[in-house]
Scaffold this motif. Structure first.
Motif, PDB file in Angstrom:
ATOM      1  N   ASP A   1       0.808  -0.856  -0.439  1.00  0.00           N
ATOM      2  CA  ASP A   1       0.586  -0.284  -0.111  1.00  0.00           C
ATOM      3  C   ASP A   1       0.722   1.164   0.300  1.00  0.00           C
ATOM      4  N   PHE A   2       2.155   1.488   0.445  1.00  0.00           N
ATOM      5  CA  PHE A   2       2.694   2.255   0.775  1.00  0.00           C
ATOM      6  C   PHE A   2       3.554   2.529  -0.406  1.00  0.00           C
ATOM      7  N   VAL A   3       4.323   1.679  -1.218  1.00  0.00           N
ATOM      8  CA  VAL A   3       4.993   1.618  -2.465  1.00  0.00           C
ATOM      9  C   VAL A   3       3.475   2.258  -3.230  1.00  0.00           C
ATOM     10  N   ASN A   4       2.272   1.281  -3.430  1.00  0.00           N
ATOM     11  CA  ASN A   4       1.428   1.705  -4.508  1.00  0.00           C
ATOM     12  C   ASN A   4       1.002   3.612  -4.248  1.00  0.00           C
ATOM     13  N   SER A   5       1.584   3.742  -3.016  1.00  0.00           N
ATOM     14  CA  SER A   5       0.311   5.113  -3.297  1.00  0.00           C
ATOM     15  C   SER A   5       1.690   6.340  -3.794  1.00  0.00           C
ATOM     16  N   ARG A   6       2.484   5.849  -4.044  1.00  0.00           N
ATOM     17  CA  ARG A   6       3.760   6.388  -4.438  1.00  0.00           C
ATOM     18  C   ARG A   6       3.985   6.209  -5.444  1.00  0.00           C
ATOM     19  N   LEU A   7       3.278   5.139  -6.433  1.00  0.00           N
ATOM     20  CA  LEU A   7       3.810   5.141  -7.576  1.00  0.00           C
ATOM     21  C   LEU A   7       2.403   5.419  -8.250  1.00  0.00           C
TER      22      LEU A   7
END
Ligand code: CDP
Ligand code: CDP
Length: 212
Positions: free
Chosen positions: A106-112
């Motif tokens: 979730d953390f990475v996907n929001s930045r992508l």
């Protein structure tokens, strides 16, 4: 308006980052390795010795900054440049385990997703066409035999347990490595990098380059 995303997925050393970087440079898109986000976070957990059960709380107070440099990005974890640590053996050994946690994804996907709000992207990873940008019309899945991929990584001189990473990435419950629906599958085992890039560009049809 959101940018266009070319998604390139596949197992370790299938050629994703080299191909994505070259396609991005040809089209003037931003090159993004989603694996670098997981590696930067894995590096943080290694240097701070974070146990799995504390990951969620640890993440909540992390700042992962993105700096654009010549059609690519670098990542700053709490202000520290992660670039030179992304291929550390300790990071390679830990990253797939870290990446299996839903809070990490979730953390990475929001930045992508935030990057795609602003720019046209060529983004490579494991779940870009299946989970992160499932609606993009430009999806590729690169593969090569395990022997060829091991040879490619060994030629780079890195210590990297790619067979174990493949196993963890393909069997995890959240966003496992799969061939995304509607993707163009390219077996690169006997292809040069240039040949793969040519095939990808030709299959993009009349996709227009980014405005300078
Ligand atoms: O990003 P990924 O781990 O999928 O692969 P890469 O880092 O782009 O490629 C791993 C290595 O294989 C690099 O040294 C590439 O130059 C090489 N390669 C190759 O020899 N032939 C290809 N068709 C693709 C990549
Ligand atoms: O270059 P290579 O394919 O060897 O690895 P990478 O793209 O830097 O990704 C490192 C690890 O991050 C992968 O083995 C996965 O465990 C994880 N990853 C992921 O889970 N999802 C992504 N979209 C990208 C990477």
């Amino acid at each position: 308006m959101a940018g266009r995303v070319i998604a390139i997925d596949g197992p370790a050393a299938s050629g994703k980052s080299s191909v994505a970087r070259s396609v991005a440079s040809t089209l003037g898109f931003l090159f993004v390795s989603s694996g670098h986000f997981y590696r930067a976070l894995a590096w943080g957990t290694v240097i701070e010795s974070i146990p799995d059960e504390a990951l969620n709380d640890w993440l909540m107070s992390r700042h992962l900054g993105v700096e654009e440099k010549e059609n690519s990005i670098s990542l700053l974890l709490d202000g520290k440049d992660a670039t030179s640590h992304l291929s550390d053996p300790e990071v390679a050994a830990k990253v797939s385990q870290i990446a299996s946690f839903p809070c990490m994804r979730d953390f990475v996907n929001s930045r992508l997703h935030a990057l795609a709000e602003e720019r046209d992207l060529v983004m490579e990873g494991r779940d870009i066409g299946s989970v992160v940008f499932p609606d993009t019309p430009w999806k590729f899945y690169l593969d090569a035999s395990p022997e060829e991929r091991a040879r490619r990584r060994a030629r780079e001189g890195d210590v990297d347990p790619i067979a174990e990473r493949d196993r963890l990435d393909s069997t995890r419950v959240t966003a496992p490595l799969v061939i995304p629906e509607g993707s163009d599958v390219i077996d690169t085992t006997r292809m040069t990098l240039e040949q793969v890039v040519d095939v990808v560009i030709s299959r993009l049809g009349n996709l227009q380059p980014s405005n300078p």
